[in-house]
Design a protein around this motif. Structure first.
Motif, PDB file in Angstrom:
ATOM      1  N   ALA A   1      -6.955 -18.500  63.275  1.00 47.65           N
ATOM      2  CA  ALA A   1      -8.210 -17.760  63.127  1.00 47.65           C
ATOM      3  C   ALA A   1      -9.299 -18.671  62.584  1.00 47.65           C
ATOM      4  O   ALA A   1     -10.453 -18.614  63.035  1.00 47.65           O
ATOM      5  CB  ALA A   1      -8.004 -16.564  62.208  1.00 47.65           C
TER       6      ALA A   1
ATOM      7  N   TYR B   1     -10.612 -20.835  65.560  1.00 44.00           N
ATOM      8  CA  TYR B   1     -11.507 -20.140  66.480  1.00 44.00           C
ATOM      9  C   TYR B   1     -12.840 -19.808  65.815  1.00 44.00           C
ATOM     10  O   TYR B   1     -13.904 -19.921  66.431  1.00 44.00           O
ATOM     11  CB  TYR B   1     -10.847 -18.871  67.026  1.00 44.00           C
ATOM     12  CG  TYR B   1      -9.888 -19.145  68.164  1.00 44.00           C
ATOM     13  CD1 TYR B   1     -10.351 -19.597  69.388  1.00 44.00           C
ATOM     14  CD2 TYR B   1      -8.516 -18.951  68.012  1.00 44.00           C
ATOM     15  CE1 TYR B   1      -9.482 -19.859  70.437  1.00 44.00           C
ATOM     16  CE2 TYR B   1      -7.634 -19.207  69.050  1.00 44.00           C
ATOM     17  CZ  TYR B   1      -8.123 -19.659  70.271  1.00 44.00           C
ATOM     18  OH  TYR B   1      -7.257 -19.924  71.298  1.00 44.00           O
ATOM     19  N   ARG B   2     -12.787 -19.385  64.554  1.00 45.24           N
ATOM     20  CA  ARG B   2     -14.038 -19.071  63.859  1.00 45.24           C
ATOM     21  C   ARG B   2     -14.861 -20.320  63.625  1.00 45.24           C
ATOM     22  O   ARG B   2     -16.101 -20.281  63.690  1.00 45.24           O
ATOM     23  CB  ARG B   2     -13.724 -18.370  62.539  1.00 45.24           C
ATOM     24  CG  ARG B   2     -13.154 -16.969  62.706  1.00 45.24           C
ATOM     25  CD  ARG B   2     -12.635 -16.427  61.394  1.00 45.24           C
ATOM     26  NE  ARG B   2     -11.920 -15.171  61.574  1.00 45.24           N
ATOM     27  CZ  ARG B   2     -11.061 -14.663  60.709  1.00 45.24           C
ATOM     28  NH1 ARG B   2     -10.800 -15.315  59.578  1.00 45.24           N
ATOM     29  NH2 ARG B   2     -10.452 -13.515  60.955  1.00 45.24           N
TER      30      ARG B   2
ATOM     31  N   PRO C   1     -14.335 -18.376  71.976  1.00 43.54           N
ATOM     32  CA  PRO C   1     -15.114 -17.171  71.690  1.00 43.54           C
ATOM     33  C   PRO C   1     -16.256 -16.933  72.674  1.00 43.54           C
ATOM     34  O   PRO C   1     -16.875 -15.865  72.640  1.00 43.54           O
ATOM     35  CB  PRO C   1     -15.657 -17.431  70.280  1.00 43.54           C
ATOM     36  CG  PRO C   1     -14.746 -18.460  69.705  1.00 43.54           C
ATOM     37  CD  PRO C   1     -14.337 -19.314  70.852  1.00 43.54           C
TER      38      PRO C   1
ATOM     39  N   GLN D   1      -4.935 -15.908  73.839  1.00 42.95           N
ATOM     40  CA  GLN D   1      -5.187 -15.665  72.416  1.00 42.95           C
ATOM     41  C   GLN D   1      -6.661 -15.783  72.040  1.00 42.95           C
ATOM     42  O   GLN D   1      -7.063 -15.383  70.940  1.00 42.95           O
ATOM     43  CB  GLN D   1      -4.359 -16.610  71.542  1.00 42.95           C
ATOM     44  CG  GLN D   1      -4.526 -18.074  71.849  1.00 42.95           C
ATOM     45  CD  GLN D   1      -3.418 -18.597  72.735  1.00 42.95           C
ATOM     46  OE1 GLN D   1      -2.984 -17.915  73.652  1.00 42.95           O
ATOM     47  NE2 GLN D   1      -2.947 -19.805  72.454  1.00 42.95           N
TER      48      GLN D   1
ATOM     49  N   ARG E   1      -9.005 -14.195  73.685  1.00 44.16           N
ATOM     50  CA  ARG E   1      -9.717 -13.000  74.154  1.00 44.16           C
ATOM     51  C   ARG E   1     -10.286 -12.171  72.996  1.00 44.16           C
ATOM     52  O   ARG E   1     -11.431 -11.710  73.059  1.00 44.16           O
ATOM     53  CB  ARG E   1      -8.793 -12.129  75.012  1.00 44.16           C
ATOM     54  CG  ARG E   1      -9.471 -10.852  75.527  1.00 44.16           C
ATOM     55  CD  ARG E   1      -8.529  -9.990  76.334  1.00 44.16           C
ATOM     56  NE  ARG E   1      -8.237 -10.561  77.641  1.00 44.16           N
ATOM     57  CZ  ARG E   1      -9.025 -10.403  78.716  1.00 44.16           C
ATOM     58  NH1 ARG E   1     -10.145  -9.700  78.614  1.00 44.16           N
ATOM     59  NH2 ARG E   1      -8.689 -10.943  79.858  1.00 44.16           N
ATOM     60  N   GLU E   2      -9.499 -11.948  71.944  1.00 43.03           N
ATOM     61  CA  GLU E   2      -9.985 -11.101  70.850  1.00 43.03           C
ATOM     62  C   GLU E   2     -11.214 -11.717  70.183  1.00 43.03           C
ATOM     63  O   GLU E   2     -12.137 -11.002  69.761  1.00 43.03           O
ATOM     64  CB  GLU E   2      -8.889 -10.861  69.817  1.00 43.03           C
ATOM     65  CG  GLU E   2      -8.396 -12.110  69.107  1.00 43.03           C
ATOM     66  CD  GLU E   2      -7.368 -11.796  68.030  1.00 43.03           C
ATOM     67  OE1 GLU E   2      -7.723 -11.070  67.079  1.00 43.03           O
ATOM     68  OE2 GLU E   2      -6.222 -12.260  68.165  1.00 43.03           O
ATOM     69  N   HIS E   3     -11.248 -13.052  70.109  1.00 38.29           N
ATOM     70  CA  HIS E   3     -12.402 -13.719  69.519  1.00 38.29           C
ATOM     71  C   HIS E   3     -13.620 -13.618  70.446  1.00 38.29           C
ATOM     72  O   HIS E   3     -14.753 -13.462  69.968  1.00 38.29           O
ATOM     73  CB  HIS E   3     -12.061 -15.173  69.221  1.00 38.29           C
ATOM     74  CG  HIS E   3     -10.893 -15.332  68.291  1.00 38.29           C
ATOM     75  ND1 HIS E   3     -10.990 -15.131  66.935  1.00 38.29           N
ATOM     76  CD2 HIS E   3      -9.587 -15.631  68.543  1.00 38.29           C
ATOM     77  CE1 HIS E   3      -9.805 -15.320  66.374  1.00 38.29           C
ATOM     78  NE2 HIS E   3      -8.939 -15.618  67.333  1.00 38.29           N
TER      79      HIS E   3
ATOM     80  N   GLN F   1     -14.149 -11.085  72.528  1.00 38.32           N
ATOM     81  CA  GLN F   1     -14.606  -9.698  72.472  1.00 38.32           C
ATOM     82  C   GLN F   1     -15.450  -9.445  71.230  1.00 38.32           C
ATOM     83  O   GLN F   1     -16.468  -8.735  71.288  1.00 38.32           O
ATOM     84  CB  GLN F   1     -13.401  -8.754  72.516  1.00 38.32           C
ATOM     85  CG  GLN F   1     -12.692  -8.749  73.864  1.00 38.32           C
ATOM     86  CD  GLN F   1     -11.396  -7.965  73.856  1.00 38.32           C
ATOM     87  OE1 GLN F   1     -10.749  -7.817  72.821  1.00 38.32           O
ATOM     88  NE2 GLN F   1     -10.983  -7.474  75.014  1.00 38.32           N
ATOM     89  N   ALA F   2     -15.038 -10.027  70.099  1.00 37.40           N
ATOM     90  CA  ALA F   2     -15.811  -9.857  68.872  1.00 37.40           C
ATOM     91  C   ALA F   2     -17.184 -10.502  69.002  1.00 37.40           C
ATOM     92  O   ALA F   2     -18.201  -9.949  68.558  1.00 37.40           O
ATOM     93  CB  ALA F   2     -15.053 -10.460  67.688  1.00 37.40           C
ATOM     94  N   GLU F   3     -17.248 -11.673  69.628  1.00 37.06           N
ATOM     95  CA  GLU F   3     -18.527 -12.361  69.812  1.00 37.06           C
ATOM     96  C   GLU F   3     -19.401 -11.641  70.826  1.00 37.06           C
ATOM     97  O   GLU F   3     -20.620 -11.517  70.646  1.00 37.06           O
ATOM     98  CB  GLU F   3     -18.283 -13.809  70.256  1.00 37.06           C
ATOM     99  CG  GLU F   3     -19.531 -14.649  70.409  1.00 37.06           C
ATOM    100  CD  GLU F   3     -20.241 -14.943  69.092  1.00 37.06           C
ATOM    101  OE1 GLU F   3     -21.446 -15.274  69.134  1.00 37.06           O
ATOM    102  OE2 GLU F   3     -19.593 -14.840  68.028  1.00 37.06           O
TER     103      GLU F   3
ATOM    104  N   GLU G   1      -8.374 -15.035  81.563  1.00 34.77           N
ATOM    105  CA  GLU G   1      -7.238 -15.714  80.943  1.00 34.77           C
ATOM    106  C   GLU G   1      -6.648 -16.748  81.888  1.00 34.77           C
ATOM    107  O   GLU G   1      -6.501 -16.503  83.085  1.00 34.77           O
ATOM    108  CB  GLU G   1      -6.153 -14.699  80.576  1.00 34.77           C
ATOM    109  CG  GLU G   1      -6.569 -13.707  79.512  1.00 34.77           C
ATOM    110  CD  GLU G   1      -5.439 -12.758  79.140  1.00 34.77           C
ATOM    111  OE1 GLU G   1      -4.320 -12.939  79.675  1.00 34.77           O
ATOM    112  OE2 GLU G   1      -5.667 -11.851  78.321  1.00 34.77           O
TER     113      GLU G   1
END
Length: 339
Positions: A138, A141-142, A174, A197, A199-201, A203-205, A219
């Motif tokens: 995390a 990615y951040r 992201p 992995q 994808r969730e980052h 979606q948040a961005e 993907e």
């Protein structure tokens, strides 16, 4: 700054040998939550120790070091951050560097094994992004997100992006670049291509960008899977350094083949120059520690990859405004032919 400005001698040798002391002090301040707490406003040491669950003795000694470094200041028994860094520790702020610092902190143990990596020519036994658990991933990615947020604004104009074009943001994580480009160029659409992995980052961005409806996440493994297309522009930001020269040549060729005739391929990388900024060369060691084949590349090496892929008008376009250690290389797919 050029690496040659300070001549080598006892003082510089000692400063370089002990540089990790300052790094670890900064890492501890972020890991303990001290920087985030002080970004919200001044507080006394007693308040901070209770709120953050820290030893008063440990906090006092850390704070003294931070006062010496002028990262923290004290007045009337209240501690505060140096005003010049508050924005860099404000959670969720546009210039927050906390995740970048935590990502660097995650790698300290691996960097301690550098000599062994040099002896074997192989990464540490525990690859940093594969087996260290969800928190370091995390942080990675951040950190990539926060760095991209500083660099992406205004980049669309430099790349010459136009309404109606389709862009491939390869290994985009992201998706900050693809999403920002879509915000800045009406009618531009983009595909962010990366491992599941990410994808969730993404979606948040995406939730933060008005142009997100024109950007999709796909993907895939860019070394094995079809990249889709055809695209008007391919954007390869900071992904070549994770691969060896042969893999980079394959990746650049695949990206070139995914372009429309006349399309452009842009590479953003930490470009090694000798003499030059230290970061790109040191980053090559980071790739030795963390990857099987990765390394930093010179502009000439990246240009050769693009030429070998059949691109024309290949050039080094100079450093990135927001980060002089990074540079851009580009090339165009010939009209009416395949790269």
């Amino acid at each position: 700054m050029n690496n040659q400005t300070t001549p080598w001698g006892p003082e510089r040798l000692r400063a370089v040998a002990s540089a990790y002391w300052e790094s670890c002090t900064l890492h501890a301040a972020v890991r303990c939550g001290l920087t985030e707490a002080l970004a919200a406003g001044p507080a006394s040491p007693a308040e901070l120790a209770e709120r953050l669950g820290l030893s008063p003795r440990g906090l006092a000694i850390l704070v003294r070091a931070l006062l010496v470094l002028d990262l923290v200041r004290e007045q009337d028994g209240q501690l505060s951050l140096n005003p010049g860094v508050v924005e860099h520790f404000t959670p969720g702020g546009p210039r927050d560097l906390s995740s970048v610092i935590l990502h660097m902190a995650d790698m300290v143990g691996d960097w301690a094994q550098l000599a062994e990596c040099v002896r074997r020519g192989q990464p540490v036994e525990r690859p940093a992004l594969d087996q260290t658990g969800p928190a370091p991933r995390a942080h990675f990615y951040r950190a990539m997100r926060d760095i991209a947020r500083r660099q992406a604004p205004g980049m669309a104009g430099r790349l010459g992006l136009k309404p109606g074009q389709i862009l491939l943001d390869l290994g985009g994580g992201p998706g900050v670049y693809g999403l920002t480009f879509a915000d800045e160029v009406p009618g531009l659409s983009a595909i962010v291509f990366d491992l599941p992995q990410a994808r969730e980052h993404f979606q948040a961005e995406a939730a933060l960008h008005p142009g997100a409806e024109r950007v999709r996440f796909r993907e895939g493994d860019f070394l094995r899977d079809d990249l889709g297309g055809p695209y008007d522009v391919a954007w390869l930001s900071q992904i070549l350094h994770g691969e060896g020269p042969e893999e980079c040549e394959r990746l650049v060729r695949a990206a070139a083949e995914a372009l429309k005739p006349g399309g452009w391929l842009w590479v953003q990388e930490f470009v090694v120059q000798i003499p030059g900024l230290a970061w790109p060369g040191l980053f090559g060691l980071n790739m030795l520690i963390n990857t099987r084949r990765g390394q930093s590349y010179t502009a000439a090496e990246i240009k050769a990859m693009l030429v070998k892929a059949g691109l024309t008008q290949v050039r080094y376009d100079g450093p990135v405004r927001a980060d002089p250690a990074a540079g851009l290389v580009c090339g165009q797919k010939p009209d009416g032919g395949t790269a």
